[in-house]
Design a protein around this motif. Structure first.
Motif, short mmCIF file in Angstrom:
data_model
loop_
_atom_site.label_atom_id
_atom_site.label_comp_id
_atom_site.label_asym_id
_atom_site.label_seq_id
_atom_site.Cartn_x
_atom_site.Cartn_y
_atom_site.Cartn_z
N LEU A 26 0.83 -1.21 0.00
CA LEU A 26 0.00 0.00 0.00
C LEU A 26 0.86 1.26 0.00
O LEU A 26 0.54 2.24 -0.68
N ILE A 29 2.08 1.88 -3.51
CA ILE A 29 1.04 2.46 -4.36
C ILE A 29 0.88 3.95 -4.07
O ILE A 29 0.78 4.78 -4.99
N ILE A 30 0.90 4.33 -2.79
CA ILE A 30 0.82 5.74 -2.43
C ILE A 30 2.05 6.49 -2.96
O ILE A 30 1.95 7.63 -3.43
N THR A 84 -3.26 3.77 -10.94
CA THR A 84 -3.46 3.63 -9.49
C THR A 84 -4.64 2.71 -9.19
O THR A 84 -4.55 1.88 -8.28
N ALA A 85 -5.70 2.84 -9.94
CA ALA A 85 -6.85 1.94 -9.74
C ALA A 85 -6.46 0.50 -10.04
O ALA A 85 -6.84 -0.42 -9.30
N LEU A 88 -4.36 -0.78 -7.13
CA LEU A 88 -5.17 -1.06 -5.95
C LEU A 88 -5.94 -2.38 -6.09
O LEU A 88 -6.02 -3.15 -5.13
N ALA A 91 -3.38 -5.14 -5.69
CA ALA A 91 -2.99 -5.30 -4.29
C ALA A 91 -4.10 -5.97 -3.49
O ALA A 91 -3.83 -6.82 -2.63
N TYR A 92 -5.35 -5.62 -3.77
CA TYR A 92 -6.48 -6.24 -3.08
C TYR A 92 -6.53 -7.74 -3.37
O TYR A 92 -6.70 -8.56 -2.48
N ASP A 101 0.62 -8.07 2.87
CA ASP A 101 0.99 -7.03 1.91
C ASP A 101 2.48 -6.71 1.99
O ASP A 101 2.94 -5.74 1.40
#
Length: 113
Positions: A26, A29-30, A84-85, A88, A91-92, A101
């Motif tokens: 996470l 990604i940020i 980014t979507a 995410l 990652a989910y 993670d």
């Protein structure tokens, strides 16, 4: 004003690289989001703030803002939102499959092969 923007760009790049080098997915990604925001601000700053009129051609206007950096940034914002979507969702899905993670745990060990 360009000096302030240069420092803000540098801070965004610094924070983004720090987050990208971490072990949490996470945070990575940020960090990529911050990196894209820093690049957008850099492009906007390089386009300069010198123009005073909007980029509409009319009689008597000689000093207007260059619209090309703004168009490039708008396109880059849409692309970075899509990336980014995708990150995410990836990652989910990885979290549900692997229950972690942490990037070092996701890599696995060579004993499992």
């Amino acid at each position: 004003m360009e000096i302030v923007m240069a420092f803000v760009c540098g801070f965004l790049f610094m924070a983004a690289i720090y987050l990208i080098l971490s072990r949490s997915l996470l945070r990575i990604i940020i960090g990529t989001g911050l990196l894209s925001h820093g690049a957008h601000l850099l492009i906007l700053t390089m386009g300069s703030f010198k123009g005073s009129a909007p980029p509409v051609l009319s009689e008597g206007v000689t000093d207007f803002v260059d619209p090309l950096p703004q168009a490039l940034i708008l396109t880059a914002i849409v692309i970075s939102f899509g990336v980014t979507a995708f990150f995410l969702v990836l990652a989910y899905r990885a979290y549900h499959e692997l229950k972690t993670d942490d990037m070092t745990l996701m890599k696995g060990s060579e004993d499992n092969e």
